[in-house]
Design a protein around this motif. Structure first.
Motif, short mmCIF file in Angstrom:
data_model
loop_
_atom_site.label_atom_id
_atom_site.label_comp_id
_atom_site.label_asym_id
_atom_site.label_seq_id
_atom_site.Cartn_x
_atom_site.Cartn_y
_atom_site.Cartn_z
N THR A 3 0.83 -1.21 0.00
CA THR A 3 0.00 0.00 0.00
C THR A 3 0.86 1.25 0.00
O THR A 3 0.59 2.23 -0.70
CB THR A 3 -0.93 0.00 1.22
N SER A 59 2.43 1.83 -3.46
CA SER A 59 1.43 2.28 -4.44
C SER A 59 1.09 3.73 -4.24
O SER A 59 0.86 4.48 -5.18
CB SER A 59 0.18 1.41 -4.34
N LEU A 60 1.04 4.18 -2.98
CA LEU A 60 0.73 5.59 -2.72
C LEU A 60 1.89 6.49 -3.11
O LEU A 60 1.71 7.60 -3.60
CB LEU A 60 0.40 5.78 -1.24
N SER A 88 2.01 6.79 -6.96
CA SER A 88 0.83 7.41 -7.57
C SER A 88 0.91 8.92 -7.42
O SER A 88 1.26 9.44 -6.36
CB SER A 88 -0.44 6.89 -6.91
N GLN A 120 -2.41 11.49 0.40
CA GLN A 120 -1.86 10.14 0.38
C GLN A 120 -1.48 9.67 1.78
O GLN A 120 -1.75 8.54 2.18
CB GLN A 120 -0.65 10.08 -0.54
N ASN A 169 -4.67 8.85 3.63
CA ASN A 169 -5.21 7.56 3.20
C ASN A 169 -4.38 6.41 3.77
O ASN A 169 -4.91 5.38 4.20
CB ASN A 169 -5.26 7.48 1.68
N LEU A 170 -3.04 6.57 3.75
CA LEU A 170 -2.16 5.54 4.29
C LEU A 170 -2.42 5.32 5.77
O LEU A 170 -2.44 4.19 6.26
CB LEU A 170 -0.70 5.95 4.05
N GLN A 230 -5.57 3.29 6.14
CA GLN A 230 -5.38 1.91 5.72
C GLN A 230 -4.58 1.12 6.76
O GLN A 230 -4.88 -0.04 7.04
CB GLN A 230 -4.69 1.87 4.36
N GLY A 272 -7.54 -0.03 -3.58
CA GLY A 272 -6.31 -0.13 -4.36
C GLY A 272 -5.89 1.20 -4.96
O GLY A 272 -6.64 2.18 -4.95
N PRO A 273 -4.66 1.26 -5.45
CA PRO A 273 -4.17 2.53 -6.03
C PRO A 273 -4.94 2.87 -7.32
O PRO A 273 -5.50 1.99 -7.98
CB PRO A 273 -2.70 2.23 -6.32
N LYS A 274 -4.97 4.15 -7.64
CA LYS A 274 -5.65 4.60 -8.84
C LYS A 274 -4.93 4.08 -10.08
O LYS A 274 -3.71 4.14 -10.18
CB LYS A 274 -5.71 6.12 -8.87
#
Length: 411
Positions: free
Chosen positions: A9, A12-13, A16, A24, A27-28, A31, A163-165
């Motif tokens: 994760t 991916s952040l 992105s 980000q 969001n991390l 998560q 999931g990542p964009k």
């Protein structure tokens, strides 16, 4: 498992670029918090399963002990039964030898003993029910039964991690131009827009040629004196007058003779903290509330709109600044008049003029500004007024760009 999901994760952040770094990171954080909750649930389930396993082991041990006890009890009963059957056979043999009767015994768990001779004896009484036999070996597995009905649908699980964009798709080709539609009907005329801001003053044009002097007109006749008007009603009481100027300092007296040195006095009490510019921040800015006309000599101009103040001193009700402490102050004034108006105003200190500013307009608005540095003592009064020296009849001071500003530089 949770650590691997966290690393995937995080990468991916980082890779992105769909959202700012702050979003980000937020969001991390959410998560990671969700992963911690999932891990806590897995640990609790594992503890529950381990407890159930221990409970099953205890039950299995108890069943095994009980089964061994039952088997030992059955073995004792079997040995006791065999001993009883052996003694009965010996008695039957002795009876046959004495009587000469051939005795052919038959034995069944379901029948009684009976003899076969020239004369059969009476059937004996039914014996007691024997002990249960030993448990036989496990039988073969039975035929598989039909498939059972489907169980009820379980509750919905927790949402998975977002999931990542994904990467943006390729831009498609431009479509064909559509057919031009018919011209629409004319819209209604909108309301008149607000007047625009007055633009800057243009450059002064070249001086035109001097015109021909006109003829002197004839002197007009003196008009007759009109009748005396009625006495007007008593006007409202005027404002309290401003404080007069400070008087001159008196001459110093003659120096007296030096006295003898006295004894040293006791240490005095600690004085109050001194005043400095850091402890006193004083500033203000005010604007004229509405257009001001009908000007008169020494008329007070009260700036009472959009007042901004730091510290004390400025009174928006009177437009007068009273200095809280001694110090050097900076004051500035800006005045705007309408077309073909002229006026001169002054910044006053205790009734004396500090600085003047003049402005006059021909065919457009015109402003004038000035500023001054002045030393004030505590309770000195500063305000703005129309100068008595000059102001055109019916002149109007515009309120939008007429301001009065002051601030303390240092004490």
């Amino acid at each position: 498992m949770a650590a691997g999901a966290f690393i995937i994760t995080f990468l991916s952040l980082v890779l992105s670029d769909a959202a700012p770094i702050d979003t980000q990171l937020q969001n991390l954080h959410h998560q990671v918090k969700s992963l911690n909750n999932v891990l806590d649930d897995v640990i609790r389930e594992f503890v529950d399963l381990r407890q159930k396993h221990e409970d099953l082991e205890h039950k299995f041990h108890d069943v095994s002990v009980e089964l061994n006890h039952v088997r030992r009890k059955q073995d004792r009963r079997g040995r006791r039964k065999n001993r009883n059957l052996g003694g009965l056979s010996e008695e039957r043999s002795a009876f046959s030898q004495r009587s000469g009767t051939v005795f052919k015994p038959t034995f069944s768990l379901l029948n009684n003993w009976k003899g076969h001779g020239p004369q059969s004896g009476n059937v004996g009484l039914k014996g007691e029910k024997g002990d249960p036999g030993l448990t036989g070996p496990k039988g073969d597995a039975g035929i598989a039964g039909p498939k059972g009905a489907s169980g009820l649908t379980g509750p919905k699980g927790d949402d998975g991690i977002v999931g990542p964009k994904g990467a943006s798709g390729l831009t498609g080709p431009k479509g064909d131009d559509g057919i031009v539609g018919p011209k629409g009907a004319s819209g209604l005329t909108g309301p008149k827009g607000a007047d625009g801001i007055v633009g800057p003053k243009g450059d002064t044009g070249p001086i035109g040629p001097r015109g021909v002097a006109g003829l002197n007109g004839s002197k007009g006749a003196t008009g007759s004196m009109g009748p005396k008007g009625d006495t007007g009603s008593t006007g409202p009481q005027g404002y309290i007058g401003l404080t007069g100027p400070k008087g001159n300092t008196g001459n110093p007296g003659t120096q007296g003779t030096s006295g003898s040195k006295g004894q040293r006095g006791n240490v005095g009490l600690k004085g109050e903290p001194g005043v400095n510019a850091v402890q006193h921040k004083i500033a203000f800015h005010a604007k004229l509330g509405s257009n001001m006309g009908g000007l008169s000599d020494n008329q007070h101009i009260n700036m009472q709109d959009d007042v901004f103040t730091v510290g004390a001193g400025y009174d928006r009700h009177t437009g007068v600044f009273v200095s809280p402490i001694d110090g050097v102050y900076l004051f500035s004034i800006t005045v705007l008049v309408l077309e073909r108006d002229q006026v001169e105003v002054a910044i006053m200190k205790n009734g004396d003029t500090i600085v003047d500013v003049y402005t006059g307009a021909e065919d457009e608005l015109q402003s004038g500004s000035n500023m001054a540095l002045v030393h004030l003592q505590a309770n000195d009064r500063v305000w703005v007024q129309v100068d008595k020296s000059y102001h055109a009849p019916n002149s109007v001071i515009d309120n939008h760009f007429t301001t009065f500003t002051g601030l303390l530089l240092y004490t």
